[in-house]
Write a protein that holds these residues in place. Sequence first.
Motif, mmCIF file in Angstrom:
data_model
loop_
_atom_site.group_PDB
_atom_site.id
_atom_site.type_symbol
_atom_site.label_atom_id
_atom_site.label_comp_id
_atom_site.label_asym_id
_atom_site.label_seq_id
_atom_site.Cartn_x
_atom_site.Cartn_y
_atom_site.Cartn_z
ATOM 1 N N LEU A 185 -63.175 27.418 38.115
ATOM 2 C CA LEU A 185 -64.559 27.347 37.642
ATOM 3 C C LEU A 185 -64.846 25.904 37.242
ATOM 4 N N ASN A 186 -65.717 25.249 37.988
ATOM 5 C CA ASN A 186 -66.124 23.879 37.692
ATOM 6 C C ASN A 186 -67.358 23.900 36.808
ATOM 7 N N THR A 187 -67.340 23.142 35.731
ATOM 8 C CA THR A 187 -68.526 23.047 34.887
ATOM 9 C C THR A 187 -69.461 21.993 35.463
ATOM 10 N N ALA A 188 -70.549 22.456 36.059
ATOM 11 C CA ALA A 188 -71.592 21.561 36.559
ATOM 12 C C ALA A 188 -72.687 21.486 35.484
ATOM 13 N N SER A 189 -73.912 21.721 35.854
ATOM 14 C CA SER A 189 -75.030 21.671 34.914
ATOM 15 C C SER A 189 -76.266 22.176 35.646
ATOM 16 N N MET A 190 -77.252 22.638 34.882
ATOM 17 C CA MET A 190 -78.534 22.936 35.535
ATOM 18 C C MET A 190 -79.074 21.674 36.203
ATOM 19 N N TYR A 191 -78.682 20.486 35.659
ATOM 20 C CA TYR A 191 -79.098 19.229 36.263
ATOM 21 C C TYR A 191 -78.274 18.878 37.498
ATOM 22 N N GLY A 192 -77.441 19.788 37.935
ATOM 23 C CA GLY A 192 -76.860 19.683 39.261
ATOM 24 C C GLY A 192 -77.670 20.456 40.274
ATOM 25 N N THR A 193 -78.694 21.182 39.795
ATOM 26 C CA THR A 193 -79.548 21.987 40.675
ATOM 27 C C THR A 193 -81.013 21.581 40.611
ATOM 28 N N VAL A 194 -81.431 20.909 39.537
ATOM 29 C CA VAL A 194 -82.792 20.388 39.404
ATOM 30 C C VAL A 194 -82.708 18.948 38.907
ATOM 31 N N ALA A 195 -83.778 18.198 39.111
ATOM 32 C CA ALA A 195 -83.791 16.783 38.741
ATOM 33 C C ALA A 195 -84.499 16.562 37.414
ATOM 34 N N SER A 206 -57.132 31.693 51.522
ATOM 35 C CA SER A 206 -55.842 31.630 50.823
ATOM 36 C C SER A 206 -55.837 32.443 49.537
ATOM 37 N N GLY A 207 -56.922 33.173 49.279
ATOM 38 C CA GLY A 207 -56.960 34.045 48.106
ATOM 39 C C GLY A 207 -57.575 33.441 46.869
ATOM 40 N N LEU A 208 -58.250 32.288 47.012
ATOM 41 C CA LEU A 208 -58.862 31.630 45.865
ATOM 42 C C LEU A 208 -60.358 31.901 45.813
ATOM 43 N N ARG A 209 -60.900 31.879 44.606
ATOM 44 C CA ARG A 209 -62.349 31.862 44.401
ATOM 45 C C ARG A 209 -62.704 30.605 43.620
ATOM 46 N N VAL A 210 -63.782 29.940 44.018
ATOM 47 C CA VAL A 210 -64.232 28.725 43.336
ATOM 48 C C VAL A 210 -65.726 28.860 43.072
ATOM 49 N N ASN A 211 -66.113 28.816 41.822
ATOM 50 C CA ASN A 211 -67.516 28.880 41.429
ATOM 51 C C ASN A 211 -67.815 27.780 40.412
ATOM 52 N N ALA A 212 -69.081 27.565 40.156
ATOM 53 C CA ALA A 212 -69.497 26.568 39.172
ATOM 54 C C ALA A 212 -70.333 27.221 38.089
ATOM 55 N N LEU A 213 -70.107 26.793 36.866
ATOM 56 C CA LEU A 213 -70.978 27.126 35.750
ATOM 57 C C LEU A 213 -72.011 26.015 35.646
ATOM 58 N N VAL A 219 -71.569 30.438 27.210
ATOM 59 C CA VAL A 219 -70.968 29.870 28.417
ATOM 60 C C VAL A 219 -69.540 30.392 28.577
ATOM 61 N N ALA A 220 -68.832 30.528 27.461
ATOM 62 C CA ALA A 220 -67.445 31.004 27.509
ATOM 63 C C ALA A 220 -67.354 32.432 28.027
ATOM 64 N N THR A 221 -68.273 33.290 27.604
ATOM 65 C CA THR A 221 -68.211 34.675 28.076
ATOM 66 C C THR A 221 -68.624 34.775 29.549
ATOM 67 N N LEU A 222 -69.486 33.880 30.008
ATOM 68 C CA LEU A 222 -69.788 33.823 31.437
ATOM 69 C C LEU A 222 -68.535 33.430 32.221
ATOM 70 N N ALA A 223 -67.764 32.485 31.669
ATOM 71 C CA ALA A 223 -66.512 32.092 32.316
ATOM 72 C C ALA A 223 -65.536 33.262 32.366
ATOM 73 N N LEU A 224 -65.481 34.055 31.302
ATOM 74 C CA LEU A 224 -64.618 35.243 31.309
ATOM 75 C C LEU A 224 -64.963 36.161 32.475
ATOM 76 N N PHE A 225 -66.245 36.439 32.623
ATOM 77 C CA PHE A 225 -66.672 37.330 33.700
ATOM 78 C C PHE A 225 -66.305 36.766 35.067
ATOM 79 N N LEU A 226 -66.621 35.498 35.302
ATOM 80 C CA LEU A 226 -66.391 34.907 36.614
ATOM 81 C C LEU A 226 -64.895 34.773 36.933
ATOM 82 N N ALA A 227 -64.071 34.656 35.903
ATOM 83 C CA ALA A 227 -62.631 34.560 36.123
ATOM 84 C C ALA A 227 -61.978 35.924 36.307
ATOM 85 N N SER A 228 -62.675 36.974 35.931
ATOM 86 C CA SER A 228 -62.099 38.317 35.937
ATOM 87 C C SER A 228 -62.248 38.997 37.287
ATOM 88 N N ASP A 229 -61.566 40.123 37.427
ATOM 89 C CA ASP A 229 -61.672 40.909 38.653
ATOM 90 C C ASP A 229 -63.067 41.501 38.832
#
Length: 281
Positions: A165-175, A203-210, A249-259
């Motif tokens: 899980l990479n921490t980006a920002s809403m400013y990675g999606t809007v200017a 290879s069995g990995l998931r990669v998402n951004a917060l 943000v932490a609980t969102l990370a929990l969800f995205l890291a979970s099954d």
Amino acid sequence: MSDVPQQAQQDIDAHALHEQVQYKNFSDLAGKVVFITGGASGIGRAMAEAFAVNGARLALLDINAGLLEKAQAELQATYPGIEVTTCVASITDEVAVENAVADVQALFGRIDVLLNNAGISMNKPTLELAPADWRRAIDINLNGAFYCAQSVGRRMVAQGSGVILNTASMYGTVAAPERAAYCASKAAVVMLTKVLAVEWAPSGLRVNALAPGYVQTALTDELVRTGRMDYDALIKRTPARRLGKTHEVATLALFLASDSAAYINGQAIVADGGWSTYSYI
């Protein structure tokens, strides 16, 4: 301008976090090895708390040795028996990153989750943005994220599983004005996320951004204090009429890291109280 209330425990609302995760909805995370960059304070510290609640084994990397020691002591006092190791390093040093990741791999035998969280803000008018400021934002926010993802990714590909899980920002999606370096670096993190997701999924990995919006941390407190952020205008502009909390943000990370999020891959999940949805005039 309204005062931004100081958080009692260095940017972490522990009571609210416990309210969110005390019932341990993410039992599949118990025993997982979770590597957190920028783990000594702010959002990274809240992530450490959230994963500790759910029984994960933690490796915290940060450049601040004092805050790392404090975080480790607090976590071990709150959760007796929890395994927490720390690494003092800059994510801009690819050799130090590789050494830290190798040490964690040697200690725990694997790395299951990378919370690629360390980063900085850069809020300056573009015509006043020094080349050194530009390079610093790119070096920490983008290069550092790449070094950590590549090093951990090698181990995850070899073991055939993992979540990044990479921490980006809403400013990675809007200017936004006066954020050329920040927006550019975080937009690059979003695209890096997508590339790694499609490349490593077989290879069995998931990669998402917060992609958080404005979250109350020591960083936002400092921006308000120095006059680089208008708190009243910020609240008025945000449909939720408040800043985000680190535990959200932490609980969102929990969800995205979970099954529970097993089929979510290559996405930038925005959590900004409606900021980027609202066409404000």
